[in-house]
Each structure stands twice: as structure tokens, then as C-alpha cells.
Write an enzyme that holds these catalytic residues in place. Structure first.
Site, mmCIF file in Angstrom:
data_model
loop_
_atom_site.group_PDB
_atom_site.id
_atom_site.type_symbol
_atom_site.label_atom_id
_atom_site.label_comp_id
_atom_site.label_asym_id
_atom_site.label_seq_id
_atom_site.Cartn_x
_atom_site.Cartn_y
_atom_site.Cartn_z
ATOM 1 N N LYS A 14 1.887 -3.506 8.746
ATOM 2 C CA LYS A 14 3.076 -2.650 8.621
ATOM 3 C C LYS A 14 4.308 -3.383 9.132
ATOM 4 O O LYS A 14 4.397 -3.741 10.302
ATOM 5 C CB LYS A 14 2.859 -1.357 9.415
ATOM 6 C CG LYS A 14 4.093 -0.476 9.456
ATOM 7 C CD LYS A 14 3.788 0.910 10.001
ATOM 8 C CE LYS A 14 3.146 1.755 8.937
ATOM 9 N NZ LYS A 14 2.928 3.147 9.334
ATOM 10 N N ASP A 17 4.924 13.884 13.495
ATOM 11 C CA ASP A 17 4.998 13.833 12.034
ATOM 12 C C ASP A 17 3.608 13.950 11.420
ATOM 13 O O ASP A 17 3.211 13.128 10.601
ATOM 14 C CB ASP A 17 5.703 12.547 11.591
ATOM 15 C CG ASP A 17 6.188 12.629 10.141
ATOM 16 O OD1 ASP A 17 6.205 13.746 9.580
ATOM 17 O OD2 ASP A 17 6.535 11.585 9.564
ATOM 18 N N VAL A 29 3.942 -0.856 4.228
ATOM 19 C CA VAL A 29 2.589 -1.263 4.597
ATOM 20 C C VAL A 29 1.982 -2.124 3.491
ATOM 21 O O VAL A 29 2.072 -1.777 2.312
ATOM 22 C CB VAL A 29 1.688 -0.034 4.821
ATOM 23 C CG1 VAL A 29 0.359 -0.464 5.431
ATOM 24 C CG2 VAL A 29 2.372 0.973 5.712
ATOM 25 N N GLY A 64 6.668 4.113 4.314
ATOM 26 C CA GLY A 64 6.815 5.327 5.108
ATOM 27 C C GLY A 64 8.105 5.285 5.888
ATOM 28 O O GLY A 64 8.929 4.389 5.702
ATOM 29 N N LEU A 99 0.835 -1.209 0.000
ATOM 30 C CA LEU A 99 0.000 0.000 0.000
ATOM 31 C C LEU A 99 0.865 1.252 0.000
ATOM 32 O O LEU A 99 0.458 2.304 -0.471
ATOM 33 C CB LEU A 99 -0.902 0.025 1.233
ATOM 34 C CG LEU A 99 -2.011 -1.016 1.316
ATOM 35 C CD1 LEU A 99 -2.659 -0.987 2.683
ATOM 36 C CD2 LEU A 99 -3.049 -0.768 0.236
#
Ligand SMILES: *[C@@H]1O[C@H](CO)[C@@H](O)[C@H](O)[C@H]1NC(C)=O
Ligand SMILES: *[C@@H]1O[C@H](CO)[C@@H](O)[C@H](O)[C@H]1NC(C)=O
Ligand SMILES: *[C@@H]1O[C@H](CO)[C@@H](O)[C@H](O)[C@H]1NC(C)=O
Ligand SMILES: *[C@@H]1O[C@H](CO)[C@@H](O)[C@H](O)[C@H]1NC(C)=O
Ligand SMILES: *[C@@H]1O[C@H](CO)[C@@H](O)[C@H](O)[C@H]1NC(C)=O
Ligand SMILES: *[C@@H]1O[C@H](CO)[C@@H](O)[C@H](O)[C@H]1NC(C)=O
Length: 647
Positions: A354, A451, A340, A335, A332
């Protein structure tokens, strides 16, 4: 005659009940202030109950037979240990102390049978047990109870009260036994006040606990009495005596004693800083000052495991099957914390899996479970649920609920650009603010996201926002110990004081939130330069928003794909103003997220809410690693001003 007697009796009863509420001198003072029960049940009930009874019996004996005002006990036979602590206020006689203990021990069993942790706090005493040793810990959960009568000469009373509370804050941790009681003369009476910490705390922890209470009990000062309470310490003041005049303790020797004077200044600094912040907020938001009591959860305090439910453990083989061996097709996104994958579990449930980037060090092993436990207990409709975890060998995997509509950046800036209506955008803005408020102010411990960006805002099938990736920073590999490994920020979103100086507070999230709001309104990425014909400057989003604001041309910022008939221009201006308030240079003047929620949802425009100019770091420094390289260089000196960030 009968009537008169009845009336007198009634009056006396009323008076008596009032006295009881206030907790008169010579009384066990069993007004229950707070009860908390763990939602976790001990596995072996009979073993647990034996240990519970044994530890309570031990406490009773220490109080009654050894005349102790503070006692701890532990009964660790078997698999369900119990650690218990009791403390009564030192002004109570031992008889009253024992009565308070008996009341507390009966009340605490009112938690569901086998609850493996509980606390009860009374005016007169405090009882707590847990299944782990908590004796040197405090709970980041202070509560206040203000009296309902306003002080007669309220300015005098408040001023005197402030002084007394400050003195108690400074003196109490230095007094052996961590207890102080004072009486101060004010016009028309006195102020009786006490502060007390659990004796098993370290001096610093006692200070920390009391300073949190100190800042919240100030909110009571216009009233004749107030209390702030916590599982580690207690502060109370009242116009009516709740201990005898001859039971005070002379605290003056502890006020200007040398030695830890620097610490005293730190405390004063923090408190004064807090007060300044409070005053600014009060000035900014006069309409709302009555509606909220100040509360602040100190960071870094270990929360009892018993408070939290353990996360679900997934089998590695199941996750491997669910994601088709972590195939590219199921990916998906990628990061800062890992990759993920979309996964379909055996029961048909779709989840996001994840796979964390793990380092060489094994430090992560120590923290992984406790951090995951903490994060998986965060439940809020605007925060992505962590369902569970899995560790196998070096792999650390988190399993989240799956969000159908991907992340906000994809919709704002991707192929679907311009498809979100104003109503949807507004709901997204408000939802993010609510999610952050929960993380900062309403969860057991304050979690700073660090973040916040459109890429971390996921949308469910009704386009409701859910913040992802919170709490993960502490799971990053700890193999490099310098600051930057703990720095989690993204260029264009990161608050200058955090990016440049590593100063971290909830207000760093407030800043990033402001940037996200500007992006949602403008449809422009924070890092993209908008070339304006008659202006040769770089027009980054924040700078552009500020310039337009200064010229009173807010609405120029609004995404051109939004039909002007679909939004209220006053509302739009208010939201832009709020976003600019969030991005102000000084952390002190940025609103807390709970205030942002109020500003966003209120129809009344607060006229003197004038944002001050933000700092524009983006034109000098580009990728965020470079910002870090600038720490200590001359460039960082001139940038951030006025930050009041408690260390
Ligand atoms: C523990 O004490 C409670 C209340 O005094 C009593 O009801 C219970 O039977 C005791 N349990 C055990 C295992 O001793
Ligand atoms: C405490 O006193 C009670 C009754 O006075 C007695 O039964 C008990 O044994 C004493 N406990 C200890 C530890 O001395
Ligand atoms: C521990 O508990 C068991 C029963 O659960 C009991 O037989 C044993 O005597 C206890 N030991 C001590 C030291 O109290
Ligand atoms: C627990 O105590 C509170 C306060 O005394 C009372 O209101 C409540 O009904 C009690 N709950 C149970 C389950 O006994
Ligand atoms: C203040 O609170 C007490 C106790 O809850 C109550 O009995 C009393 O009526 C209240 N007084 C006022 C003026 O509200
Ligand atoms: C404090 O005063 C009370 C009467 O108000 C008296 O009974 C008591 O003995 C005094 N205590 C001390 C320690 O002087």
C-alpha cells in the site's frame, strides 16, 4: 496431644497464610499482583546489566538511606540506558519498604535475561524499569483483583465503598505526594482504602490513571476487598485493616476545595456517565454481567516502545521490483489512504503493498515509525497483518499480508452477488465482531477503526474475514489542521454523532458494524435505495430494516438469494436485532463489541433487548463531506441525542 498441637499449628498456619494474602498491618505485603516483561531483549547485555544494577542500587540507596517511599533512577552510560522507578505504599515503614524492594528486584529478574523493560506490582510496592524515560507516563492496562468473600451487609458496604472510592479519586491527585489512606465506618466494621499515583506524574495524568482504576474497581464492591493496579497508580480497599488506624489521612479539605472544581465535575460527569452506561449494560445483559470485568483503555497514552517489536523494513527497490514498478496491472484497489498493489517478493511470498498518500508536511515523519510499530504489533486472526514498511523520500509504503478473496463488498454486491451461504455470512459477521473487540478492548491501546465498511473487510481463502486499514488514520498528512482531515468515514456507515459532531468513541465502530451486518444479511448496499412499490419513501437500508423490525417483519430483510431452509429464523431475527442495537442513536445504549460477540454467539435470546430507533441522516445529506459541512448548522442541532462520549 501431639495431634492437637499439630492441628493447632496447622490452623495457625492457615490463618497466617490468609493474613498474608490479605496483607496485614506491619508486613512488607509482598503478595505479587502482576508481572509484565517486555519481549524485547537489549542488544548489549553486559552494558544493559551494568545499567540495570546501577539503577537498582540507586533506588535501594534512596529508599534505605534517604527514607524515600518513591524513587526514580537512571543509568544511561553506553548504548543501553535503564530508567527505573520504585514506589511503596506510604503506610509501610522504611524497613518494610526496603524488604519489598528487595523482593521486587529479585522477582523482576525472573523475566528473560536482558528483557529491556519489566514491571512487578505488589500490595506493598511497585518496581518498573524501561529503556526509555517513562516517568511521566502511565500504562493503559489496568487490572483488578477482587476478594473472594462477599460482604455481609452488601448494600451498605457497596454504598459506603462507592463513596470512599469516589472521594479518593477526587482527593488523591490534589494531595502532594499523590497518596491518600482512609478508614470509613460501616455497620459491623470499617473500610480501609488507599489510592496512590507515581509522584513523577502530572496531576492530570494521576487523575486519569485513577479514574480508569476507579471504574474497574467498582466491579469488586460486593466483595470485602478489591484492588486495581496499573504501572502508574494503585487503588485498594478492604474490610480488614492493611494499615494502622492512626495512619489515615484527612481528605475532607480536598473534596470540596475550589479551584479545580470544574475538573471535579468533569470527573464526576465521566464517572456518572460511565456508571449510567454500566447500569444500562447491566440491564441489557443480565445474563453476562458476572462474566466480564469492566475494563477500559484510555486513549492517547504513549505506549513504551519496549513493549513492541519493531516492524520489518523493506527496501524500496525490492518493493518496486515486487510490484513491477507499481504497475497498473498489479493494482488491487484504491482507498482513502492510498493505492494497493499486489506484489511478489524475491522469496516468492505474495504481499499487498500500500503506497500511502502523503502530504506536503513533514509531520508524518515523526509519527510514521511509531504508528507503524504499533499497528504491526496487532496480531489477531480477524485483522489483516501489517508485515512491515518502507520510507523513501516522500514515499511511505506499508506491506500487508495478501488476501486471496478480495474484499467483502466485491462478493456481496459485485458479480458474485448472492454466492455466500448463510454459514459463511454468519462466520464473517462473528469474525468482524471479534476483530473489533480485539482492537477496542484487548490490544495494548484502544484503536478505533473509524471506517468500518464492507470495502475494508478482506476475505482469506477460507472466507474468514480480516479487517484492514485500522490505525491508518493517524498516518494521514497533517497539513490541514481542522477536524475534517482527521475524519475518516464513509457515507452510509458513519455513526451520526461522529459524522455530525466529530464525537468519536468505540461506539462509532459499533454503529458501522451494525450497518455492515445489515448489508451482509440483506445483500443491499447501505446507500442504495430500495424502491418499494407501495411506499414512496426513500428506502435506505437502515430505514428499511427499522421499519420491518417495527412491523415484526424482520425476515423480509433477508437476501432473497438465501435459501430459507439454510438458516434458523430465530437466529436470523436475533442477529438483525443485534445489528439494530448497534445502530441506535444513543452511543450509551449501543453494546460494546465484546457484548456483541456474546449476543451473536449465544443461543439464549435476551428478551428485553429492545433496540431504540436509529437516526436517519441519509435522506437529507449525501456525500460525507457534506455531512461535515453541516457541523454547526441548524441541521446538526436536532439530530443526535443522549450521547455520552467522554471528551
Ligand atoms: C547485576 O546484579 C545481578 C544480581 O545482583 C548479578 O547476578 C550480576 O552479575 C550483576 N551484573 C553486573 C553486570 O554487574
Ligand atoms: C547507603 O547506605 C549503605 C549502607 O548503610 C552505604 O554502603 C551506602 O554507601 C549508602 N549510600 C549512599 C548514597 O549514601
Ligand atoms: C561507562 O561504561 C564504561 C564501560 O562500559 C566504563 O568504562 C565507564 O567508566 C563508564 N562511565 C561512567 C561514567 O560510568
Ligand atoms: C517467575 O515467577 C513466577 C512467580 O513467582 C513463577 O511462577 C515462575 O516460575 C517464574 N519464572 C521463571 C522463569 O523463573
Ligand atoms: C479465598 O481465597 C484464598 C486465597 O486464594 C483461599 O485460600 C480461600 O480458600 C478462598 N476462600 C473461598 C471461600 O473461596
Ligand atoms: C500508631 O499506632 C501504633 C500502635 O498501634 C503506634 O505504635 C504508633 O506509634 C502510632 N503512630 C503514630 C504516628 O501515632
Amino acid at each position: 496431644m501431639v495431634k492437637l498441637v499439630a492441628l493447632t499449628t496447622l490452623l495457625m498456619l492457615l490463618l497466617l497464610s490468609w493474613w498474608r494474602f490479605e496483607g496485614a498491618v506491619g508486613d512488607p505485603q509482598t503478595l505479587l499482583l502482576k508481572q509484565d516483561c517486555s519481549g524485547f531483549i537489549a542488544p548489549d547485555l553486559s552494558n544493559f546489566n551494568q545499567n540495570l544494577n546501577a539503577s537498582f542500587a540507586d533506588l535501594r540507596s534512596q529508599v534505605s538511606n534517604q527514607s524515600k517511599h518513591f524513587a526514580t533512577a537512571q543509568a544511561t552510560n553506553g548504548t543501553n540506558p535503564v530508567y527505573a522507578m520504585f514506589q511503596c505504599r506510604n503506610y509501610l515503614s522504611i524497613t518494610h519498604c526496603a524488604t519489598c524492594l528487595a523482593t521486587a528486584a529479585a522477582q523482576i529478574r525472573n523475566c528473560s535475561a536482558g528483557a529491556n523493560g519489566a514491571r512487578v506490582i505488589y500490595d506493598g510496592c511497585f518496581l518498573r524499569y524501561e529503556s526509555n524515560d517513562f516517568f511521566d507516563q502511565i500504562m493503559p492496562r489496568n487490572s483488578i483483583l477482587c476478594g473472594n468473600q462477599t460482604a455481609e451487609d452488601s448494600t451498605d458496604f457497596t454504598a459506603a465503598g462507592k463513596q470512599v472510592l469516589m472521594d479518593l479519586l477526587i482527593a488523591t491527585p490534589k494531595i502532594s505526594g499523590f497518596y491518600a489512606a482512609t478508614k470509613t465506618q460501616v455497620s459491623g466494621g470499617g473500610i480501609y482504602a488507599i489510592a496512590q499515583c507515581a509522584e513523577s506524574l502530572a496531576q492530570d495524568t494521576c487523575s486519569e490513571c485513577l479514574s480508569v482504576e476507579h471504574s474497574s474497581i467498582q466491579g469488586c464492591l460486593s466483595h470485602t476487598n478489591g484492588r486495581a493496579f496499573d504501572a502508574g497508580c494503585f487503588t485498594r480497599y478492604s474490610e480488614s485493616p492493611f494499615f494502622a488506624d492512626n495512619q489515615t489521612i484527612d481528605i475532607t479539605p480536598f473534596l470540596n476545595q475550589g479551584g479545580s472544581s470544574s475538573k471535579k465535575w468533569v470527573i464526576i460527569g465521566v464517572v456518572v456517565g460511565g456508571a449510567v452506561l454500566l447500569v444500562i449494560l447491566l440491564l441489557l445483559f443480565p445474563l453476562y454481567r458476572r462474566s466480564r470485568s469492566p475494563k477500559r483503555a484510555p486513549r492517547g497514552i504513549i505506549l513504551e516502545a519496549t513493549e513492541l517489536k519493531a516492524p520489518t523494513k523493506y527496501k524500496y527497490s525490492d518493493l518496486k521490483a515486487a510490484t513491477k514498478n507499481f504497475s497498473e496491472k498489479n493494482k488491487l484497489g484504491e482507498g482513502g489512504f492510498g493505492t494497493v498493489y499486489k506484489g511478489t517478493l524475491k522469496n516468492g511470498k505474495v504481499v499487498a503493498v500500500k503506497k500511502l498518500i502523503t502530504g506536503k508536511s513533514s509531520k508524518i515523519d515523526d509519527d510514521f515509525e511509531s504508528e507503524v510499530t504499533l499497528i504491526s504489533n496487532v496480531h489477531h486472526k480477524n485483522l489483516v497483518r501489517l508485515l512491515g514498511c518502507c520510507s523513501k523520500g516522500k514515499d511511505r509504503i506499508l506491506v500487508y499480508e495478501y488476501m486471496a478473496n478480495n474484499s467483502l463488498d466485491k462478493i456481496l454486491f459485485g458479480t458474485k452477488k448472492g454466492t455466500l451461504s448463510w454459514k459463511q455470512r454468519y462466520d464473517i459477521i462473528l469474525g468482524i465482531a471479534r476483530g473489533l473487540t480485539y482492537l477496542h478492548e484487548e490490544f495494548h491501546v484502544s484503536i478505533i477503526h473509524r471506517d468500518i465498511k464492507t470495502g475494508n473487510i478482506l476475505l482469506d481463502d477460507e472466507f474468514q474475514p480480516k479487517i484492514s486499514d485500522f490505525g491508518l488514520i493517524r498516518l494521514l498528512p497533517g497539513d490541514q489542521s481542522h477536524l475534517s482531515t482527521k475524519f475518516a468515514g464513509t457515507m452510509g456507515y458513519t455513526a451520526p454523532e461522529y459524522a455530525l459532531h466529530g464525537q468519536l468513541s468505540e461506539k462509532a465502530d459499533t454503529y458501522s458494524f451494525g450497518i455492515v451486518v445489515l448489508e451482509i444479511i440483506s445483500g443491499q448496499k447501505s446507500t442504495d435505495v430500495n424502491i418499494v412499490e407501495d411506499d414512496s419513501d426513500d428506502e435506505y437500508l437502515l430505514r428499511r430494516a427499522w421499519k420491518l423490525y417495527e412491523r415484526g417483519m424482520h425476515l423480509e430483510l433477508v437476501d432473497k438469494s438465501l435459501d430459507p431452509n439454510t438458516y434458523d429464523t430465530e437466529e436470523m431475527k436475533r442477529i438483525i436485532d443485534t445489528a439494530l442495537l448497534c445502530t441506535q442513536a444513543s452511543t450509551a445504549t449501543r453494546p460494546a463489541m465484546s457484548e456483541v460477540v456474546v449476543l451473536l454467539s449465544s443461543n439464549e435470546f435476551v428478551e428485553h433487548m429492545r433496540p431504540s430507533m436509529p437516526i436517519f441522516v441519509e435522506s437529507k445529506l449525501r456525500p460525507h463531506r457534506d455531512i461535515f459541512a453541516a457541523i454547526g448548522s441548524s441541521e446538526s442541532n436536532a439530530t443526535v441525542s443522549n450521547s455520552i462520549v467522554p471528551a
